[in-house]
Design a protein around this motif. Structure first.
Motif, PDB file in Angstrom:
ATOM      1  N   ASP A  37       0.849  -1.103  -0.048  1.00  0.00           N
ATOM      2  CA  ASP A  37       0.004   0.032  -0.039  1.00  0.00           C
ATOM      3  C   ASP A  37       0.846   1.067   0.159  1.00  0.00           C
ATOM      4  OD1 ASP A  37      -1.739   1.998   0.732  1.00  0.00           O
ATOM      5  OD2 ASP A  37      -2.917   0.885   2.019  1.00  0.00           O
ATOM      6  N   THR A  38       0.994   1.988  -1.021  1.00  0.00           N
ATOM      7  CA  THR A  38       1.877   2.898  -1.423  1.00  0.00           C
ATOM      8  C   THR A  38       1.137   4.358  -0.405  1.00  0.00           C
ATOM      9  OG1 THR A  38       0.801   3.645  -3.278  1.00  0.00           O
ATOM     10  CG2 THR A  38       2.679   2.309  -3.588  1.00  0.00           C
ATOM     11  N   VAL A  39       0.213   4.571  -0.357  1.00  0.00           N
ATOM     12  CA  VAL A  39      -0.392   5.549   0.456  1.00  0.00           C
ATOM     13  C   VAL A  39      -0.110   5.532   1.936  1.00  0.00           C
ATOM     14  CG1 VAL A  39      -2.415   6.754   0.991  1.00  0.00           C
ATOM     15  CG2 VAL A  39      -2.159   6.135  -1.199  1.00  0.00           C
ATOM     16  N   LEU A  40      -0.145   4.329   2.495  1.00  0.00           N
ATOM     17  CA  LEU A  40       0.254   3.906   3.731  1.00  0.00           C
ATOM     18  C   LEU A  40       1.451   3.969   4.032  1.00  0.00           C
ATOM     19  CD1 LEU A  40      -0.718   2.874   6.436  1.00  0.00           C
ATOM     20  CD2 LEU A  40      -0.533   0.612   5.825  1.00  0.00           C
ATOM     21  N   TYR A  41       2.279   3.447   2.893  1.00  0.00           N
ATOM     22  CA  TYR A  41       3.766   3.800   3.234  1.00  0.00           C
ATOM     23  C   TYR A  41       4.218   5.192   3.416  1.00  0.00           C
ATOM     24  CZ  TYR A  41       8.643   2.822   2.520  1.00  0.00           C
ATOM     25  OH  TYR A  41       9.883   2.853   2.535  1.00  0.00           O
ATOM     26  N   ALA A  42       3.899   5.924   2.526  1.00  0.00           N
ATOM     27  CA  ALA A  42       4.094   7.121   2.500  1.00  0.00           C
ATOM     28  C   ALA A  42       3.558   7.863   3.716  1.00  0.00           C
ATOM     29  CB  ALA A  42       3.286   8.025   1.216  1.00  0.00           C
ATOM     30  N   LEU A  43       2.553   7.581   4.152  1.00  0.00           N
ATOM     31  CA  LEU A  43       2.332   8.243   5.798  1.00  0.00           C
ATOM     32  C   LEU A  43       3.214   7.707   6.820  1.00  0.00           C
ATOM     33  CD1 LEU A  43       0.362   9.604   7.446  1.00  0.00           C
ATOM     34  CD2 LEU A  43      -1.038   7.549   7.621  1.00  0.00           C
ATOM     35  N   LEU A  44       3.575   6.440   6.751  1.00  0.00           N
ATOM     36  CA  LEU A  44       4.485   5.692   7.541  1.00  0.00           C
ATOM     37  C   LEU A  44       5.958   6.509   7.668  1.00  0.00           C
ATOM     38  CD1 LEU A  44       3.174   2.198   7.921  1.00  0.00           C
ATOM     39  CD2 LEU A  44       2.926   3.934   9.583  1.00  0.00           C
ATOM     40  N   MET A  45       6.257   6.660   6.291  1.00  0.00           N
ATOM     41  CA  MET A  45       7.810   7.429   6.080  1.00  0.00           C
ATOM     42  C   MET A  45       7.644   8.851   6.585  1.00  0.00           C
ATOM     43  SD  MET A  45       9.945   5.422   5.108  1.00  0.00           S
ATOM     44  CE  MET A  45      11.265   6.577   4.887  1.00  0.00           C
ATOM     45  N   ASN A  46       6.613   9.386   6.333  1.00  0.00           N
ATOM     46  CA  ASN A  46       6.587  10.765   6.840  1.00  0.00           C
ATOM     47  C   ASN A  46       6.732  10.653   8.353  1.00  0.00           C
ATOM     48  OD1 ASN A  46       6.276  12.097   4.447  1.00  0.00           O
ATOM     49  ND2 ASN A  46       4.157  12.074   4.509  1.00  0.00           N
ATOM     50  N   MET A  47       5.932   9.822   8.928  1.00  0.00           N
ATOM     51  CA  MET A  47       6.216   9.838  10.729  1.00  0.00           C
ATOM     52  C   MET A  47       7.561   9.268  10.708  1.00  0.00           C
ATOM     53  SD  MET A  47       2.479   7.929  11.268  1.00  0.00           S
ATOM     54  CE  MET A  47       2.737   7.881  13.075  1.00  0.00           C
ATOM     55  N   HIS A  48       8.164   8.633  10.197  1.00  0.00           N
ATOM     56  CA  HIS A  48       9.361   7.871  10.528  1.00  0.00           C
ATOM     57  C   HIS A  48      10.355   9.168  10.526  1.00  0.00           C
ATOM     58  CE1 HIS A  48      12.698   5.162  10.811  1.00  0.00           C
ATOM     59  NE2 HIS A  48      13.171   5.398   9.740  1.00  0.00           N
ATOM     60  N   GLN A  49      10.129   9.774   9.457  1.00  0.00           N
ATOM     61  CA  GLN A  49      11.016  11.140   9.112  1.00  0.00           C
ATOM     62  C   GLN A  49      11.034  12.068  10.164  1.00  0.00           C
ATOM     63  OE1 GLN A  49      10.042  12.442   5.306  1.00  0.00           O
ATOM     64  NE2 GLN A  49      11.354  10.906   4.185  1.00  0.00           N
ATOM     65  N   VAL A  50       9.861  12.403  10.929  1.00  0.00           N
ATOM     66  CA  VAL A  50       9.703  13.107  12.026  1.00  0.00           C
ATOM     67  C   VAL A  50      10.476  12.668  13.023  1.00  0.00           C
ATOM     68  CG1 VAL A  50       7.886  13.803  13.541  1.00  0.00           C
ATOM     69  CG2 VAL A  50       7.649  14.016  11.192  1.00  0.00           C
ATOM     70  N   ARG A  51      10.312  11.238  13.459  1.00  0.00           N
ATOM     71  CA  ARG A  51      10.953  10.568  14.142  1.00  0.00           C
ATOM     72  C   ARG A  51      12.695  10.888  14.323  1.00  0.00           C
ATOM     73  NH1 ARG A  51      11.149   5.582  14.322  1.00  0.00           N
ATOM     74  NH2 ARG A  51      11.806   5.265  16.791  1.00  0.00           N
ATOM     75  N   LEU A  52      13.071  10.929  13.100  1.00  0.00           N
ATOM     76  CA  LEU A  52      14.526  10.863  12.855  1.00  0.00           C
ATOM     77  C   LEU A  52      14.977  12.480  13.083  1.00  0.00           C
ATOM     78  CD1 LEU A  52      15.257   8.808   9.531  1.00  0.00           C
ATOM     79  CD2 LEU A  52      15.906   8.155  12.182  1.00  0.00           C
ATOM     80  N   LEU A  53      14.104  13.327  12.557  1.00  0.00           N
ATOM     81  CA  LEU A  53      14.263  14.916  12.883  1.00  0.00           C
ATOM     82  C   LEU A  53      14.405  15.003  14.188  1.00  0.00           C
ATOM     83  CD1 LEU A  53      12.344  16.571  10.134  1.00  0.00           C
ATOM     84  CD2 LEU A  53      14.832  16.460  10.255  1.00  0.00           C
TER      85      LEU A  53
END
Length: 128
Positions: A37-53
């Motif tokens: 699911d590319t939409v779900l993956y994109a959402l999770l990647m955005n959250m993951h990037q916030v965590r890294l920041l």
């Protein structure tokens, strides 16, 4: 620039993202949907990037920026050190490899303790 969503939206702080990420086990879900699911993956990647920041020092989840000289920080990135010294990032990384600058590997990035970064900057700052 303002963003007005077409549907109701939820805004999460970086600490809320971290809490949700850990309690719901979202890392496993992110890995599971890499090729699904590319939409779900994109959402999770955005959250993951916030965590890294957040781990790198952007406490409120906003886009990472250079801090002003008057702001306190515990850790510096190699990019922040290069900006402060006027040197190339490659040079700073070489100095880390040569042991001239103490740094810790955090994922794919290096982080430098504030005292070490300030000493390095003071000794190596380029004069314009």
């Amino acid at each position: 620039m303002s963003y007005l969503p077409r549907e109701p939206a939820v805004i999460l702080t970086a600490s809320d993202v971290e809490r949700l990420w850990r309690s719901a086990g979202l890392e496993a879900l992110r890995l599971k949907h890499r090729s699904g699911d590319t939409v779900l993956y994109a959402l999770l990647m955005n959250m993951h990037q916030v965590r890294l920041l957040r781990l790198r020092g952007a406490a409120d989840g906003n886009e990472q920026r250079q801090m002003t000289a008057s702001e306190e920080r515990e850790w510096w990135t190699t990019r922040q050190v290069t900006t402060a010294t006027g040197r190339a990032e490659r040079t700073v990384r070489k100095d880390i490899a040569d042991g001239e600058l103490a740094a810790t590997k955090s994922g794919r990035s290096w982080i430098i303790a504030d005292a070490d970064a300030r000493t390095y900057i003071a000794n190596r700052k380029r004069t314009a």
